[in-house]
Design a protein around this motif. Structure first.
Motif, PDB file in Angstrom:
ATOM      1  N   ILE A 109       1.052   8.405  -7.291  1.00  0.00           N
ATOM      2  CA  ILE A 109       1.327   7.471  -6.201  1.00  0.00           C
ATOM      3  C   ILE A 109       0.969   6.085  -6.708  1.00  0.00           C
ATOM      4  O   ILE A 109      -0.149   5.844  -7.156  1.00  0.00           O
ATOM      5  CB  ILE A 109       0.491   7.804  -4.950  1.00  0.00           C
ATOM      6  CG1 ILE A 109       0.912   9.158  -4.372  1.00  0.00           C
ATOM      7  CG2 ILE A 109       0.643   6.710  -3.896  1.00  0.00           C
ATOM      8  CD1 ILE A 109       0.036   9.626  -3.225  1.00  0.00           C
ATOM      9  N   ILE A 110       1.922   5.176  -6.660  1.00  0.00           N
ATOM     10  CA  ILE A 110       1.673   3.833  -7.193  1.00  0.00           C
ATOM     11  C   ILE A 110       1.454   2.801  -6.100  1.00  0.00           C
ATOM     12  O   ILE A 110       0.959   1.706  -6.363  1.00  0.00           O
ATOM     13  CB  ILE A 110       2.833   3.364  -8.084  1.00  0.00           C
ATOM     14  CG1 ILE A 110       4.151   3.376  -7.293  1.00  0.00           C
ATOM     15  CG2 ILE A 110       2.934   4.217  -9.336  1.00  0.00           C
ATOM     16  CD1 ILE A 110       5.263   2.591  -7.954  1.00  0.00           C
ATOM     17  N   CYS A 111       1.813   3.141  -4.889  1.00  0.00           N
ATOM     18  CA  CYS A 111       1.741   2.150  -3.815  1.00  0.00           C
ATOM     19  C   CYS A 111       1.597   2.860  -2.474  1.00  0.00           C
ATOM     20  O   CYS A 111       2.211   3.901  -2.249  1.00  0.00           O
ATOM     21  CB  CYS A 111       3.003   1.287  -3.826  1.00  0.00           C
ATOM     22  SG  CYS A 111       3.013  -0.039  -2.617  1.00  0.00           S
ATOM     23  N   VAL A 112       0.755   2.309  -1.618  1.00  0.00           N
ATOM     24  CA  VAL A 112       0.626   2.787  -0.243  1.00  0.00           C
ATOM     25  C   VAL A 112       0.827   1.578   0.663  1.00  0.00           C
ATOM     26  O   VAL A 112       0.011   0.653   0.655  1.00  0.00           O
ATOM     27  CB  VAL A 112      -0.741   3.426   0.027  1.00  0.00           C
ATOM     28  CG1 VAL A 112      -0.820   3.914   1.481  1.00  0.00           C
ATOM     29  CG2 VAL A 112      -1.024   4.568  -0.944  1.00  0.00           C
ATOM     30  N   ASP A 113       1.920   1.554   1.403  1.00  0.00           N
ATOM     31  CA  ASP A 113       2.093   0.463   2.353  1.00  0.00           C
ATOM     32  C   ASP A 113       1.932   1.000   3.763  1.00  0.00           C
ATOM     33  O   ASP A 113       2.181   2.180   4.040  1.00  0.00           O
ATOM     34  CB  ASP A 113       3.406  -0.294   2.173  1.00  0.00           C
ATOM     35  CG  ASP A 113       4.621   0.584   2.040  1.00  0.00           C
ATOM     36  OD1 ASP A 113       4.523   1.661   1.435  1.00  0.00           O
ATOM     37  OD2 ASP A 113       5.691   0.189   2.525  1.00  0.00           O
ATOM     38  N   SER A 114       1.454   0.145   4.641  1.00  0.00           N
ATOM     39  CA  SER A 114       1.098   0.601   5.972  1.00  0.00           C
ATOM     40  C   SER A 114       1.377  -0.468   7.011  1.00  0.00           C
ATOM     41  O   SER A 114       1.417  -1.664   6.714  1.00  0.00           O
ATOM     42  CB  SER A 114      -0.392   0.993   6.025  1.00  0.00           C
ATOM     43  OG  SER A 114      -1.218  -0.089   5.614  1.00  0.00           O
ATOM     44  N   GLN A 115       1.598   0.005   8.230  1.00  0.00           N
ATOM     45  CA  GLN A 115       1.676  -0.851   9.409  1.00  0.00           C
ATOM     46  C   GLN A 115       0.560  -0.408  10.330  1.00  0.00           C
ATOM     47  O   GLN A 115       0.572   0.714  10.841  1.00  0.00           O
ATOM     48  CB  GLN A 115       3.034  -0.727  10.096  1.00  0.00           C
ATOM     49  CG  GLN A 115       4.200  -1.222   9.263  1.00  0.00           C
ATOM     50  CD  GLN A 115       5.530  -1.054   9.977  1.00  0.00           C
ATOM     51  OE1 GLN A 115       5.587  -0.615  11.113  1.00  0.00           O
ATOM     52  NE2 GLN A 115       6.608  -1.400   9.307  1.00  0.00           N
TER      53      GLN A 115
END
Length: 335
Positions: A109-115
């Motif tokens: 996993i290279i990125c975790v984006d969140s709202q």
């Protein structure tokens, strides 16, 4: 994280426990006065998880063409919702196969984006191990077709469903170019079940003198006088909301509780724990975030509940040190 926890447990008189034990589990079920939202994570109700894949072959990125009526004909990364009783890895493998016809092996996993704290997207990189690229003749409800495109084509000429995938593709290209062969830059979810969303911090302080490296990590104690209480990492059990709070805000709050004036730098996620099964009981996450602070490492108990723990295992010290230097953590992106 397991190696780090084992060393801390052994040095503080406790016994080694499975990875993920380094928070107070009573916090996960305690409902604070006035809380308006339940803390139990239920997929499709209180939380939503999305998975995406950035796959590179001969300099080209794998893309899929949307079949949904609302965005039919546009292009996007292989992406979809995690389903009930499904792990993050199982979800991304399924989505890539359904939308492109190719078999995918996740590597990191290279990125975790969140709202807020209720919607998370996990972007994977990995390898194609088989299958056949979906053509227009094979279109179905999942996608019209799939194809390989250069980043320039994607960024400038391809009709995209949305441009939010552009930073994900950029992060993926950097990983394939400079991090793919470095084991410290690989993160896959640890299979530990959680019923809520937990953010815990690995707060470290690096000191270097006379060519010797020292690494300290911050521990939280239940009380300053209870020698039988085991330490844990600073952590927060998150309430579920979309815009009122976010991960970076929670990180800020935890750091400021320790020292409201300290200088610090965030590096990203170094551990993600999730199983997804059974649905309703294990839909939560434990996200461990690496933060580096600057200044001397004080001795003794700080503010009645914190202390610095010196790591002695040289391989572990080198691993965390390198993780910071090569920027090997999974990136945090927020909207």
């Amino acid at each position: 994280m397991g190696e780090l926890e084992d060393e801390i447990w052994s040095k503080t008189g406790g016994q080694s426990e499975p990875s993920g034990s380094f928070y107070d589990k009573k916090d996960a079920t305690h409902e604070s006065p006035g809380a308006q939202r339940p803390r139990t994570a239920v997929l499709g109700h209180t939380v939503s998880y999305i998975v995406s894949a950035v796959v590179l072959r001969e300099g080209r990125v794998l893309m899929m063409r949307e079949a949904k009526k609302s965005c039919r004909g546009t292009w996007y990364l292989p992406t979809g919702r995690v389903e009930k009783n499904e792990s993050l890895e199982e979800a991304v493998v399924r989505e890539v196969l359904e939308e492109t016809g190719l078999a995918f092996q996740p590597i990191s996993i290279i990125c975790v984006d969140s709202q807020g704290t209720s919607w998370f997207r996990f972007t994977f990189v990995g390898l194609i191990t088989g299958g056949k690229l979906k053509s227009l003749k094979e279109q179905d409800k999942e996608s019209m077709e799939a194809g390989w495109f250069t980043s320039q084509e994607i960024f400038t000429s391809l009709l995209l469903r949305a441009r939010d995938i552009c930073p994900l593709i950029t992060a993926g290209l950097k990983w394939y170019e400079s991090k793919q062969d470095n084991p410290v830059c690989r993160l896959l979810p640890a299979k530990n079940p959680h019923s809520c969303i937990i953010l815990r911090l690995l707060v470290v302080k690096r000191l270097e003198a006379d060519d010797k490296r020292s690494l300290f990590c911050l521990l939280l104690h239940k009380t300053a006088t209870d020698n039988n209480s085991h330490p844990c990492f600073p952590h927060k059990v998150m309430n579920f909301c979309t815009y009122e709070s976010n991960v970076s805000g929670a990180v800020e709050g935890l750091i400021r509780d320790f020292d409201s004036h300290i200088q610090y730098r965030t590096h990203g996620y170094i551990n993600i724990e999730h199983t997804g099964k059974p649905h309703g009981a294990a839909d939560g996450l434990c996200l461990t975030f690496l933060v580096e602070v600057f200044g001397p490492a004080e001795e003794g108990i700080i503010k009645g509940k914190y202390s610095w723990f010196k790591l002695d295992e040289k391989p572990l010290v080198s691993k965390i040190w390198d993780l910071i230097d090569v920027k090997g953590c999974s990136e945090l992106v927020e909207y």
